[in-house]
Design an enzyme around this catalytic site. Structure first.
Site, PDB file in Angstrom:
ATOM      1  N   LYS A  66      24.373  21.767  95.814  1.00  0.00           N
ATOM      2  CA  LYS A  66      24.474  20.736  95.136  1.00  0.00           C
ATOM      3  C   LYS A  66      25.110  19.456  95.625  1.00  0.00           C
ATOM      4  O   LYS A  66      26.258  19.687  96.036  1.00  0.00           O
ATOM      5  CB  LYS A  66      25.170  21.117  93.836  1.00  0.00           C
ATOM      6  N   SER A 141      24.133  20.015  84.580  1.00  0.00           N
ATOM      7  CA  SER A 141      23.799  18.906  85.590  1.00  0.00           C
ATOM      8  C   SER A 141      23.184  19.399  86.774  1.00  0.00           C
ATOM      9  O   SER A 141      22.652  18.519  87.651  1.00  0.00           O
ATOM     10  CB  SER A 141      25.311  18.182  85.920  1.00  0.00           C
ATOM     11  N   SER A 165      26.972  23.751  83.475  1.00  0.00           N
ATOM     12  CA  SER A 165      26.156  22.917  84.374  1.00  0.00           C
ATOM     13  C   SER A 165      25.372  23.999  85.226  1.00  0.00           C
ATOM     14  O   SER A 165      24.368  23.495  86.024  1.00  0.00           O
ATOM     15  CB  SER A 165      26.928  22.166  85.092  1.00  0.00           C
TER      16      SER A 165
HETATM   17  N1  GLN Z   1      26.579  19.324  80.127  1.00  0.00           N
HETATM   18  C1  GLN Z   1      28.363  19.289  80.107  1.00  0.00           C
HETATM   19  C2  GLN Z   1      28.707  17.766  80.219  1.00  0.00           C
HETATM   20  O1  GLN Z   1      27.699  16.925  80.195  1.00  0.00           O
HETATM   21  C3  GLN Z   1      28.376  20.070  81.287  1.00  0.00           C
HETATM   22  C4  GLN Z   1      28.435  19.478  82.546  1.00  0.00           C
HETATM   23  C5  GLN Z   1      28.944  20.292  83.664  1.00  0.00           C
HETATM   24  O2  GLN Z   1      29.127  21.524  83.525  1.00  0.00           O
HETATM   25  N2  GLN Z   1      29.283  19.644  84.895  1.00  0.00           N
HETATM   26  O3  GLN Z   1      29.863  17.705  80.246  1.00  0.00           O
END
Ligand code: GLN
Length: 477
Positions: A66, A141, A165
């Site tokens: 990532k 994400s 994410s």
């Molecule tokens: N979707 C969540 C957010 O936008 C989690 C993001 C993540 O785990 N990095 O905060």
């Protein structure tokens, strides 16, 4: 996971992964950078094998990283313009550990900029597409990493999970995704989002691989003082093969799509049929999780992102000679609108006039949530929950409606607030062929047992897949 040997060269494995990466990239937009120089590392592994030298447990295994893990290879951008051109002088601890075992990074994967999002549409470089349907989101994400594994480009990929994410894109693409107990893997060298929730974890094709990756990467690190000693936790519980699983009742309502509810029901029945005890549990504090998350997380984000000023890293706006204007223009042009929204919310909830009303209240809700999970694990071994309220949604469907996007996280964020491990297990597909995943939640430090049990669930659901498929298709609940 296949590793390199005299019969299977690292070069052939890495070459195949790179070919697939280039093949899928134009349609799916998985990578922010493909590392063609990976072949050189593969040649080195093959040379060592030929010389009879010891190679690691991941010798020659290609993997995807990532793009919020720092390494000097390529630019680390976190898919944000403000980090464009940033070449890291350091290597993340997790990456060091993987590469010490012979794993070879073949590319950096796309994410929502700074990991803010649930669809990968907030990436400066454009969205990643779902592995099963090009008109749908990959989830986020860590969308790029999930799709890289789902399309068989690599057997595993790294992810970070601050509020879902890893688990949500894993469920949207039909692969395993694991978020460990907070502190299990070092966060050193990972672009910080919300430091008290951020976890490093993986996407993998099966739970044996996940177990191996956790064994390799877990452990204390003097660069991250929140790290725990290992990943084994309380292994003694393995003694009893019969588990007590609690299905959280609070999610059996119309906010969750019928397909997901049907999958949850079917899984509970299957667990019962396999001799496990399944109970229902009410967890009323869970309803505060999303609100608390969207106060605590932006507060930490606002603080973590204050370092991006155009002076120290990456992108810098045009310099007119006025320092304040340089800061403002760099941040204005370099952050995506979702990053800016969170910085503003974060500074607002921390401001002296509103701190008590928002941040302090959210911190109290977090404690309440931790207590409720503690109570739940006095009554069961694992919790079974959906990962998200729906299967992969359409590209563009939620991107202009931040609240709708935040609601995607309603089932995943509570684990991060409480620091608990969660495994997204692929259990079936909808009629339209979209993957459905369920989330198995364990007590703090119950990581290893959770992964093993996740493997069992998956095997059983594969065995009963015809029936399962029919159930989900009918949307019965
Ligand atoms: N979707 C969540 C957010 O936008 C989690 C993001 C993540 O785990 N990095 O905060």
């Amino acid at each position: 996971m296949k590793t390199a040997s005299k019969d299977l060269t690292a070069v052939s494995m890495v070459k195949a992964a790179l070919e697939k990466a280039h093949h899928y990239q134009p349609d799916y937009h998985i990578f922010t950078w493909i590392n063609d120089a990976a072949i050189k590392k593969a040649e080195e592994i093959d040379r060592r094998i030929a010389a009879g030298e010891k190679v690691g447990r991941l010798a020659g295994v290609p993997y995807a990283l990532k793009d919020n893990f720092l390494t000097p290879e390529g630019e680390t951008t976190a898919s944000a313009r403000i980090l464009e051109g940033f070449e890291s002088p350091v290597t993340a601890t997790a990456v060091k550990k993987l590469e010490a075992e012979g794993a070879i990074m073949i590319g950096r994967t796309n994410l929502d900029a700074f990991a803010h999002g649930s669809s990968t549409e907030n990436s400066y470089y454009g969205p990643t597409k779902n592995s099963k349907d090009l008109t749908r989101v990959a989830g986020g994400s860590s969308g790029g990493s999930a799709v890289a594994v789902a399309l068989g480009i690599v057997p595993f990929a790294t992810g970070t999970d601050t509020g879902g994410s890893i688990r949500q894109p894993a469920s949207f693409n039909g692969v395993f995704g694991f978020k460990p107990t907070y502190g299990t893997i070092s966060r050193y060298g990972v672009v910080a989002m919300a430091s008290s929730l951020d976890c490093v974890g993986f996407f993998a094709e099966n739970t044996d691989d996940m177990d191996l990756l956790m064994m390799i990467c877990a452990g204390q690190d003097s660069y991250d003082l929140t790290t725990l000693p290992d990943y084994y936790g309380k292994e003694q519980v393995f003694d009893d093969p019969v588990k007590k699983i609690a299905v959280v009742k609070d999610f059996d309502n119309e906010a969750i799509s019928p397909e997901i509810r049907a999958a949850l029901k079917a899984e509970a029945e299957e667990l019962r049929a396999n001799g496990h005890e399944v109970i229902e549990l009410e967890m009323p504090a869970l309803k505060y999780a999303l609100a608390a998350y969207y106060i605590i997380t932006p507060a930490e984000i606002a603080s973590n992102l204050s370092r991006h000023d155009g002076i120290r890293y990456g992108f810098r706006s045009e310099d007119s000679g006025d320092l304040t204007a340089l800061y403002q223009n760099t941040r204005g042009e370099g952050f995506m609108s979702e990053n800016k929204r969170r910085i503003m919310i974060g500074n607002f909830v921390l401001s002296s006039g509103f701190y008590d009303a928002y941040y302090l209240k959210a911190a109290k809700a977090r404690t309440l949530l931790i207590q409720e999970f503690d109570k739940a694990f006095r009554e069961c071994d694992f919790l079974l929950m959906p990962v998200s309220p729906n299967p992969a949604f359409r590209l563009g469907e939620k991107v202009n409606d931040p609240v709708a996007m935040y609601l995607e996280d309603v089932l995943s964020v509570s684990l991060n607030l409480a620091g608990l491990p969660g495994l997204s297990v692929p259990v079936g597909e909808t009629e339209a062929g979209l993957p459905v995943g369920l989330q198995l939640v364990g007590p703090r430090r119950g990581d290893r047992e959770l992964i093993r049990f996740g493997g069992e669930i998956h095997k059983n659901s594969a065995a009963g897949s015809t029936e399962r498929h029919a159930d989900i298709m009918g949307g019965k609940d």
